[in-house]
Motif scaffolding. Structure first.
Motif, mmCIF file in Angstrom:
data_model
loop_
_atom_site.group_PDB
_atom_site.id
_atom_site.type_symbol
_atom_site.label_atom_id
_atom_site.label_comp_id
_atom_site.label_asym_id
_atom_site.label_seq_id
_atom_site.Cartn_x
_atom_site.Cartn_y
_atom_site.Cartn_z
ATOM 1 N N LYS A 196 0.864 -1.174 0.105
ATOM 2 C CA LYS A 196 0.093 -0.042 -0.034
ATOM 3 C C LYS A 196 0.773 1.289 -0.049
ATOM 4 N N ALA A 225 -6.725 9.476 -1.277
ATOM 5 C CA ALA A 225 -6.716 9.979 0.298
ATOM 6 C C ALA A 225 -5.346 10.139 0.552
ATOM 7 N N VAL A 235 -11.930 -0.185 8.743
ATOM 8 C CA VAL A 235 -12.556 1.143 8.946
ATOM 9 C C VAL A 235 -13.274 1.281 10.054
ATOM 10 N N GLU A 270 -6.737 9.045 5.220
ATOM 11 C CA GLU A 270 -7.948 10.108 5.482
ATOM 12 C C GLU A 270 -9.211 9.175 5.069
ATOM 13 N N TYR A 271 -10.295 9.258 5.673
ATOM 14 C CA TYR A 271 -11.511 8.540 5.175
ATOM 15 C C TYR A 271 -12.245 9.124 4.019
ATOM 16 N N LEU A 272 -12.479 8.446 3.128
ATOM 17 C CA LEU A 272 -13.053 8.806 1.873
ATOM 18 C C LEU A 272 -14.639 8.511 1.703
ATOM 19 N N GLU A 300 -18.566 3.854 -3.840
ATOM 20 C CA GLU A 300 -17.319 3.387 -4.323
ATOM 21 C C GLU A 300 -17.768 2.511 -5.909
ATOM 22 N N ASN A 335 -15.758 -6.559 6.474
ATOM 23 C CA ASN A 335 -15.443 -6.563 5.241
ATOM 24 C C ASN A 335 -15.122 -7.976 4.674
ATOM 25 N N VAL A 355 -9.222 4.522 -3.798
ATOM 26 C CA VAL A 355 -9.029 3.883 -2.454
ATOM 27 C C VAL A 355 -8.027 2.720 -2.629
ATOM 28 N N GLU A 379 -20.136 1.170 -0.224
ATOM 29 C CA GLU A 379 -20.075 0.631 1.268
ATOM 30 C C GLU A 379 -18.759 0.827 1.905
ATOM 31 N N ASN A 380 -18.381 2.257 1.895
ATOM 32 C CA ASN A 380 -16.966 2.364 2.457
ATOM 33 C C ASN A 380 -17.127 3.130 3.881
#
Ligand code: AMP
Ligand code: GLY
Length: 440
Positions: free
Chosen positions: A103, A118, A155, A180-182, A186, A218, A276, A438-439
């Motif tokens: 990542k 993000a 998350v 950071e949360y987006l 999606e 998830n 993402v 569904e994030n």
């Protein structure tokens, strides 16, 4: 053309079928494949991560193309071994596969290429994790830097849970990425890449959470549909220009051109589409509905990409209408799916893709968490849903479950838009905003 598809899931069943439908393809081999691929291809019981075994099989069957389904063989360098042996392979090198395998690497490439994503911090100890969590605030997004088989991302609103996940990753020797949360729906957008050029597919949407309404942990994905009637017409063009092209250029400039399938996972935020995640292979289960709608000869196009030039192909054409895929899962998925349970499903139905089944005695049993991906088609999403769920109701995964709301909200929006069109045929179609993503 003789094609080998590496892998054993529903994605590989769908890839093998799409190759089988290509008029240039004379024989399809699957390694190891599953009971579904065995109905039209030859299965070979080898480990797709075993480079020597894969190269030996490709030589034995005189393969013209090897398509790598899952990420693990790519990260392990199977595509490099095939190319070194002079065999065309659709899938990136181990270096290029780091776009999914790390990542932190993906973030570095996106930053250098100016790709919208993000904001994030790579952390090597709990103090810096804590500081990054406070910097971005809740909801917290905590990612294991390495491959974690779909279990690497948490998350959560709960800071202690975020810290606990980070600690677990650090204890297994991995870096942690805090993001950071987006916020926003999606979208999964796939592109066939030849190192320079990209042929994007139509967008799809995947349902990540285990339960109806987007609740629970998830998963790898509980269902998917395509196309997205609510998405703007220029989404593919925008993402090609802001994400795919700059990423391919950055990878080429690093001396690690990307050949294979670039999976762009996006959040459509109020500031536009942001990445993402990248994956370096077809997504599962989005591939199943997508490829069922593809009219173009997939094996020929993947071979052109593997050879470094898709410009001579006609691109990717999809038929009109909609496709929905519903995952039938085994009890206990995703934490601890029960194996060995009875499955009643055909092996030779193109709308019933085998994801986690094996033959035992004269029947089928579960061998993984996601057992079947059941497809439905229709002129509209509502029609495709009806078709998919009527098929689901004829099949059995003993003790298993499925979500009942795959593509439900999008089908409702589509119906509202159709009604609006009928009532006001002169007015501009006003794209509605789905809450399916569904994030959260
Ligand atoms: P990944 O493995 O990076 O795809 O993450 C798995 C899932 O976690 C994604 O599909 C999203 O639903 C969620 N997720 C990951 N990153 C973010 C983010 N920055 N903001 C919100 N949700 C995220
Ligand atoms: N459907 C999500 C994935 O393939 O990673």
């Amino acid at each position: 053309m003789t094609v080998i598809v590496l892998g054993s899931g529903g994605r590989e069943h769908a890839l093998a079928l799409a190759c089988h439908r290509d008029p240039q393809v004379a024989a399809v081999h699957a390694a190891p494949g599953n009971p579904g691929t065995a109905s039209f291809a030859t299965n070979h019981p080898i480990d797709p991560c075993d480079k020597d075994a894969v190269v030996a099989l490709a030589r034995e069957v005189a393969a013209d193309l090897v398509v790598v389904g899952p990420e693990a063989p790519l990260v392990a360098g199977v595509a490099d071994a095939l190319r070194d042996a002079g065999i065309d392979c659709f899938g990136p090198s181990a270096e290029a596969a780091r776009l999914e395998g790390s990542k932190a690497f993906a973030k570095e490439v996106m930053a250098s290429a100016g790709v919208p994503t993000a904001a994030s911090r790579s952390c090597g100890d709990l103090d810096s994790v804590g500081a990054a969590l406070d910097e971005f605030g809740a909801p917290h997004v905590v990612k294991d830097d390495g491959l974690a088989g779909g279990k690497g991302v948490v998350v959560t609103e709960d800071r202690d849970e975020a810290l606990a996940h980070a600690e677990q990753c650090l204890n297994s020797g991995h870096q942690v990425v805090i993001e950071e949360y987006l916020d926003g729906p999606e979208v999964s957008l796939f592109a066939i890449c030849d190192g320079e050029r990209a042929l994007p597919m139509q967008p799809a949407q995947d349902f990540k959470r285990v339960g109806d309404g987007g609740v629970g942990p998830n998963t790898g994905g509980m269902g998917a549909y395509t196309p997205l009637p609510w998405a703007s017409d220029n989404l593919v063009e925008t993402v090609s220009n802001t994400v795919i092209s700059p990423t391919l250029s950055a990878m080429r400039d690093r001396g690690t051109p990307f050949i294979g399938l670039l999976y762009v996972g996006l959040a459509l935020t109020s500031d536009g589409p942001k990445v993402v995640e990248f994956n370096v292979r077809f997504g599962d289960p989005e591939t199943e509905p997508l490829l069922s709608m593809l009219e173009s000869p997939l094996a020929q196009i993947m071979q052109a990409a593997a050879r470094g030039d898709v410009s001579g192909t006609d691109g990717l054409r999809f038929r009109r209408g909609a496709a929905v895929g519903v995952v039938m899962a085994s009890e206990g998925y995703p934490a601890s799916p029960v194996k060995g349970r009875r499955v009643v499903a055909p092996v030779d139905d193109e709308d019933v893709l085998h994801a986690g089944t094996r033959i035992e005695g004269d029947g089928l049993v579960t061998s993984g968490g996601r057992v079947l991906v059941v497809l439905g088609h229709g002129e509209t999403l509502a029609g495709a849903r009806t078709d998919a769920y009527s098929r689901v109701n004829q099949l059995e995964v003993s003790g298993g479950f499925h979500r009942t709301d795959i593509a439900l909200h999008a089908a409702e929006l589509e119906a509202v838009d159709e009604m609006a069109d009928e009532l006001a045929p002169q007015s501009e179609n006003n794209p509605s905003n789905p809450t399916d993503g569904e994030n959260s």
